[in-house]
Every structure is written in C-alpha cells, then in structure tokens.
Design a protein around this motif. Structure first.
Motif, PDB file in Angstrom:
ATOM      1  N   CYS A 332     -39.882 -52.976 -37.693  1.00 24.67           N
ATOM      2  CA  CYS A 332     -39.007 -52.986 -36.514  1.00 24.67           C
ATOM      3  C   CYS A 332     -38.431 -54.381 -36.256  1.00 24.67           C
ATOM      4  CB  CYS A 332     -39.780 -52.512 -35.283  1.00 24.67           C
ATOM      5  SG  CYS A 332     -40.253 -50.774 -35.378  1.00 24.67           S
ATOM      6  N   GLY A 333     -38.602 -55.298 -37.196  1.00 23.39           N
ATOM      7  CA  GLY A 333     -38.099 -56.657 -37.009  1.00 23.39           C
ATOM      8  C   GLY A 333     -38.843 -57.437 -35.939  1.00 23.39           C
ATOM      9  N   ILE A 361     -40.083 -45.581 -34.490  1.00 24.02           N
ATOM     10  CA  ILE A 361     -39.385 -46.554 -33.638  1.00 24.02           C
ATOM     11  C   ILE A 361     -38.351 -47.319 -34.468  1.00 24.02           C
ATOM     12  CG2 ILE A 361     -39.676 -48.648 -32.231  1.00 24.02           C
ATOM     13  CD1 ILE A 361     -42.308 -47.423 -31.217  1.00 24.02           C
ATOM     14  N   GLY A 362     -38.697 -47.654 -35.704  1.00 24.44           N
ATOM     15  CA  GLY A 362     -37.728 -48.310 -36.582  1.00 24.44           C
ATOM     16  C   GLY A 362     -36.513 -47.427 -36.854  1.00 24.44           C
ATOM     17  N   GLY A 368     -29.800 -47.060 -32.882  1.00 25.67           N
ATOM     18  CA  GLY A 368     -29.235 -47.823 -31.764  1.00 25.67           C
ATOM     19  C   GLY A 368     -29.965 -47.652 -30.446  1.00 25.67           C
ATOM     20  N   LEU A 369     -31.151 -47.034 -30.470  1.00 24.12           N
ATOM     21  CA  LEU A 369     -31.901 -46.865 -29.218  1.00 24.12           C
ATOM     22  C   LEU A 369     -32.508 -48.180 -28.741  1.00 24.12           C
ATOM     23  CD1 LEU A 369     -31.542 -43.869 -30.022  1.00 24.12           C
ATOM     24  CD2 LEU A 369     -33.763 -43.440 -29.009  1.00 24.12           C
ATOM     25  N   ALA A 370     -32.639 -49.127 -29.649  1.00 25.80           N
ATOM     26  CA  ALA A 370     -33.048 -50.497 -29.314  1.00 25.80           C
ATOM     27  C   ALA A 370     -32.592 -51.340 -30.505  1.00 25.80           C
ATOM     28  CB  ALA A 370     -34.557 -50.596 -29.130  1.00 25.80           C
ATOM     29  N   GLU A 371     -32.571 -52.662 -30.319  1.00 28.16           N
ATOM     30  CA  GLU A 371     -32.211 -53.550 -31.432  1.00 28.16           C
ATOM     31  C   GLU A 371     -33.458 -53.822 -32.269  1.00 28.16           C
ATOM     32  OE1 GLU A 371     -29.195 -55.202 -32.021  1.00 28.16           O
ATOM     33  OE2 GLU A 371     -28.375 -53.834 -30.494  1.00 28.16           O
TER      34      GLU A 371
END
Ligand code: SF4
Lengths: 578, 74
Positions: A332-333, A361-362, A368-371
């Motif tokens: 997920c960075g 989550i990734g 685009g649901l989160a960065e």
C-alpha cells in the motif's frame, strides 16, 4: 485423540452433540483430517455458507504431546472465498488443549434456524453448546475479555469477530496465545464466515484434569524430541534468525532480490522498505519494552513472534508478521510500522485475514479510494470494515470482489484468494505454487522462496523456469504432510538442510504410534492429502485453466528484473503428475 | 574501484548497514567477506545488483553487494 465430536447446529430443538469413534479417519490429524473429511462428506457444489458445508477443526497428529512445535490447529471446509476445499492452520494454544481433551476433530454441521449465536464449552466431562446473544457483533479482544471473566485463564479460546458474524469472505478464526490474546488466526479462505454461518461465536477449550497424550514408546519419543530440538537450535534459521528478527527479516531480503511487490504489484522494490524491515522492527520493539522473541504456544522452541508496544510502552499487538508488514506496508506504499501495527491489531480484532485485507486495501487504492502511502486512508478503510458499512462489506469480502466492484484490472488473486508477499515474476517458483495449489494463492502451500531466494534446502535460480515445477511439487507434498502432524511449518528450514533432524521428526511420528516411519510414508501421506483436495476441487468445477496467474503477471514486466511470469501452461499442468 | 556494500540482520552488529567501499580490481565476494571478518560458513544469501551470486564472483566498479546470514520466514 480417539473420538470425533459432531455438533449439528440445525437439529430440531436446538444444537445436538454426537461423540463417536474415529472410523475411517483413524490415525489422521490436522490437514489430513480436515481435507479427507471435507472431501468425503461435503457436497462439492454446496454453498459454503449453507447447511451442507462443514467446519472441521482438528489438532495435528502430535498435538497435545510433550513434543515441541506441535501446536498447530487445522480448520477445514469448503471456502466461501475460493469455492475450493480449504485448510487454514494457526498456532496458539487451542490445538494442544483440544488434543489432550481427546478429540481428533470437532465438526460443526448444519445450519441454525434462528440468528441466535452460541458458544461451545468443551472440558473433560463433555461438550455444551450454550446460547449467548450478549456476544453478538463483539470483536475478538472484547469477546475474550468477557469470556475470561466466566471461564478464567487456564483455558484456550477460539473466536470470530464481527467479520465472521457478518460472513465476510476474509473472516478468520482467532486462537489465543499463551497470554490469552486472540492473535493467532486461521486466516485464509474465509473460514471465520463458515463458523459465523454455523452460529458459533466462540469455543472454550478446558483441559483441566487431562494429561499429555502418551506415546506408545515413551523413551524413544523423548529421545527423538531431544534430537529434534537440538536440530532446531543448531540451524541458523530456526536457532538464530527467526528468534531474533521474526519472519519480517524477509522484507530486506525480498526487496533486495527485487521480489517485494510494491504499490499493488507495480514494482519489485520499495524505496522505504528498510523502515519496515525486521531489523528496524526488532530494535523498535526492544526499545519500547516489548519483546522480539516470543512463542505463539507453549512448547515452541523457535519463538519467531514478539510483542509490539507503542511509544509509551503500551501493548498494541503481537509482532506483525512479514506478510502483514508487506500487505499493509509496501503493498500500500505505507512505510510506518506504527500504522502497520495498528492495522494488524484491527485485523486480529475484527477477525479478518491479514493478507487478504492488506491486499484488498492496495487494490482499493488502485481504484482511487485512497492514495498509495496514505496511512490515515488505509485506517479509514479498515474502520469501514469494522463498522460493517456497505463499503466495508465489499472490502471485507476480499481483493477479487473489491476489484470487480471498483473496476480494477490489476487484481493479484488466484482462485479469488489474494497473493502473498512475493512477486512471482521475480520468484518464478512461488508463482508455480500460487497457480497450482488446491488452496488459491498461498505461499505456505509450497514455499519455493526457501530454495529460490533464501538458499535453504537447495538452490534454484528464482529468475529462471528450470527446476521450478519439480520444486513446487515436492514442497507441496511435504507441506501437506507437515500440516497434518501439528508441527509448525518453520521446522522445514531445519529438516530440509539437516537429515538427522528430519530423521528425528520421523522417529517422533513413529515412536508416538509405535511404528517405523520412513520418508516414503511422509510422501505418501502428503500425496494422499493433495489427491483428496484436488479431487474435491475437480468435483467443485475447477479445471487446469484455474491453475493460472492473472494475466498481468504474463503481460507486465516488473522492475528491477523487467521480467514476466514465464512458466508455460503445460508445465503448470505437470505439478500434480506424479 | 568503488563498491556499495549492504549488510543485514546479525551481520550489522559491530559493522554497518550500508557503506561505499574501495576495493582493488579483481576483488571477489569472498574477498569482501574476509575483509569484513564475516566467516564464509555464516554467509547465507549473497546478491549483486539484486541477483544471487556465489563467493568466487568478481565485482566490478559500481556494483551493489548485499550480504545476509542464512535467514528464513514466511
Ligand atoms: S515458530 Fe513462530 S509460528 Fe511457529 S510455533 Fe513458534 S511462534 Fe508459532
């Protein structure tokens, strides 16, 4: 372990317990028990959440004995996530206690007519199934807290969190560790949803008044166990690396090898990997008064786990595993270990598989649901799962469903189960296992990382296709057998390198049952388990065309090696051709 | 020539995590390990530029050498 308990949750007039002998299942334990029983008794086209599915809970063949490392518990069923047969195993105290109570298996069957929830209490006098709607929608930590007031600290607990009750496809079954924390999960494949569908919230295992299971040849067993422990202590992986750094020591190794899937499998290296590494994690745990060396059950001599505290020295969670640090971290960075630890706690508490949840989550980040790299965003998405909102239910149902709902093409799953922390383009051998295992993408099913990357038990080039089919085949056979013994799979590092330690394991198995055990017997057991699993999957509609990786692994080369997954379909079809 | 050496896990104690080092041309992985007093028997994973190598591999200018003890996980 001379009896099998069956609990029919759909019986007229309420749950009905029947305890019988072993019958056709004599001598089996762990994965051999769960897979042979599911294959024989569950209709392959059954709905996984319906009355026809069964949840089989079985301690390993050596669980409940004085043998070290024998605390693995297997749970099997038809998986609601993959539609295949499923065996998911965990450490914790449950296997030892259940085995000492004499049960080779506890089988949850049928479907309750109402939405009441139940707890099962098993002790030396028998089995009680007790309705307890006060536990409804509680998560694992508070449930165990509440049950401890009633049943005390000298028992082992198994439980599902809210995810299991909501029948989310990533729902796990928690087992408590020696300190009674619900941190050891039968994670993969949605086994918690099947327990939820049976209306069972918790199982309390109380072995007061019971003794260790006696071997047929006690002297030989004691001697073999001593040699086995010596072997584990002597090998650098099981004697030094795993105790000191835990499984997360792999972050730096895989990142260095270019096989660390980053930002949803877009790169094989993560610039901030060292912030997440096992070296960093162990130092942080020790500096905060936690512990970098801890066993998930009594009798573990490797002690790969640990305790993760916050900066004020308060317990947050058990030491997050490599898989978790990757799925919630680099995938997920995210590079903050405190964020990973918080998400690990949430996984354990809500009761979801840490690999499936992190990978999801990734995928959601790709949608685009989160960065990528948004720590707060990842936590926000987990809170949706916790609350059971419609979005949370989508996410809690795993990467494949989430990818479909949000129109994401790069979805790393095989048979709808999320890939673990090794990119198959940089480690071809593990790709063979992901593609072909009976379980959906799973690294433990045939851990080719050992030979491809770690150079334990041999040396196969991770970037080439040569030798990978045979390697994965042999590992899958050996693993199916080890998963049946109750032994933690991490013993494999020592037994692959040290023939005398493998012999000690054979002698433990043999002397316990008063027979001679050879390597051939172990291979035969592994093949028998895999054949039953494959047969179930075939009858459930799976063909060789399901034994493939998602297309992007064949089409998109990944840095730094700029390679794709190169195994040919015809080669993959040879894995089970023995 | 300049080589970047990275050490991991127990190899770091008393040494370093990452360092640029000067070595003469023709230096092998074994030579680097010797210079750092890393017993060859303890070497588990050796990589140059993300690829596994053996002890006798000769380094060239600009290489990154990563040395790990025998490790496992999963
Ligand atoms: S090595 Fe780790 S996973 Fe295995 S039994 Fe010990 S603590 Fe549990």
């Amino acid at each position: 372990m001379d009896k099998i308990a069956r609990i029919d949750m759909g019986a007229a007039g309420g749950p009905k317990v029947t305890v019988g002998g072993l019958g056709d299942y004599a001598g089996l334990g762990g994965r051999a028990m769960t897979s042979l029983m599911v294959a024989a008794e569950v209709h392959p086209l059954a709905h996984p959440l319906g009355a026809e599915n069964k949840l089989v809970i079985s301690p390993g063949m050596l669980s409940g004995t004085t043998g070290s490392m024998t605390g693995r518990l297997s749970v099997g069923c038809k998986s609601p996530l993959t539609g295949t047969i499923k065996e998911s195993n965990a450490g914790g105290q449950a296997a030892q206690v259940l085995a000492r109570l004499g049960y080779a298996a506890v089988v949850l069957e049928g479907k309750p007519a109402t939405d009441d929830i139940y707890k099962i209490y098993i002790n030396k006098d028998g089995i009680q199934v007790i309705m307890d709607n006060s536990l409804k929608l509680m998560n694992n930590y508070p449930v165990i807290e509440k049950l401890r007031k009633e049943y005390g600290d000298k028992v082992a607990y198994m439980s599902i969190g809210s995810a299991g009750e909501r029948k989310l496809l990533s729902a796990s079954i928690a087992c408590t560790d020696p300190e009674l924390r619900p941190t050891r999960h039968c994670g993969r494949g949605g086994v918690g949803a099947v327990m939820g569908a049976k209306g069972i919230k918790a199982i309390i295992l109380d072995d007061a008044g019971m003794k260790m299971r006696p071997p047929k040849d006690p002297e030989k067993y004691r001697d073999a166990n001593r040699k086995f422990v010596e072997g584990l202590r002597k090998h650098p992986v099981t004697g030094e690396g795993l105790p000191a750094y835990g499984t997360n020591v792999l972050t730096n190794v895989l990142n260095e090898a270019g096989g660390y899937p980053t930002n949803n499998f877009k790169s094989g290296q993560f610039a901030k990997a060292s912030d997440l590494s096992g070296e960093t994690q162990a130092a942080l745990e020790i500096s905060r008064g936690g512990n970098a060396t801890h066993g998930c059950h009594r009798g573990c001599v490797i002690q790969c786990s640990g305790i993760y505290n916050d900066k004020d020295g308060n317990y947050v969670t058990k030491q997050p595993e490599y898989e978790t640090v990757w799925s919630h971290g680099g995938h997920c960075g995210i590079s903050n270990l405190d964020t990973v630890a918080k998400l690990d706690y949430m996984d354990d508490n809500i009761g979801v598989d840490t690999i499936e949840m992190g990978v999801t989550i990734g995928v959601a980040m790709d949608a685009g649901l989160a960065e990528f790299g948004d720590d707060a965003g990842a936590i926000r998405l987990m809170e949706e799962v916790e609350k059971g909102t419609p979005l949370g239910r989508v996410l809690g149902s795993g990467a494949a469903i989430t990818g479909k709902v949000f129109g994401v093409e790069r979805v790393p799953v095989v048979k709808d189960q999320a890939l673990p922390a090794y990119d198959p383009r940089a480690v071809q051998g593990i790709g063979v296992t992901y593609a072909t295992t009976t379980q959906g993408a799973d690294h433990t099913a045939g851990y080719a990382i050992a030979t491809n990357i770690l150079k334990v038990g041999g040396d196969v080039d991770p970037l080439k296709t040569e030798g990978q089919i045979e390697l994965s085949r042999n590992l899958q056979i050996a693993t199916a057998a080890i998963d049946s013994t109750g032994m933690c799979l991490f013993i494999a590092f020592a037994i692959m390198d040290q023939p005398e330690t493998f012999q000690a394991l054979l002698d433990m198995l043999g002397s316990f049952h008063g027979i001679e055990m050879t390597g051939d017997d172990v291979v035969a057991l592994g093949k028998k388990v895999l054949s039953a699993e494959r047969d179930f999957n075939t009858r459930a509609g799976f063909t060789k065309h399901h034994d493939r990786l998602p297309r992007f692994f064949y089409n998109e080369p990944i840095a730094p090696h700029n390679q794709t997954f190169m195994m040919k379909d015809e080669e993959l079809d040879e894995v089970f051709n023995w | 020539m300049i080589i970047t050496v990275k050490l991991f896990a127990s190899f770091r104690s008393g040494r370093f995590d990452i360092k640029s080092c000067e070595y003469p041309p023709g230096t092998t992985v074994a030579d680097v390990a010797d210079s750092l007093k890393l017993p060859q028997g303890e070497l588990g994973i050796m990589m140059i530029n993300s690829r596994h190598v053996k002890l006798e591999r000769v380094l060239v200018e600009g290489d990154t050498l990563a040395l790990f003890p025998l490790l496992g996980g999963g």
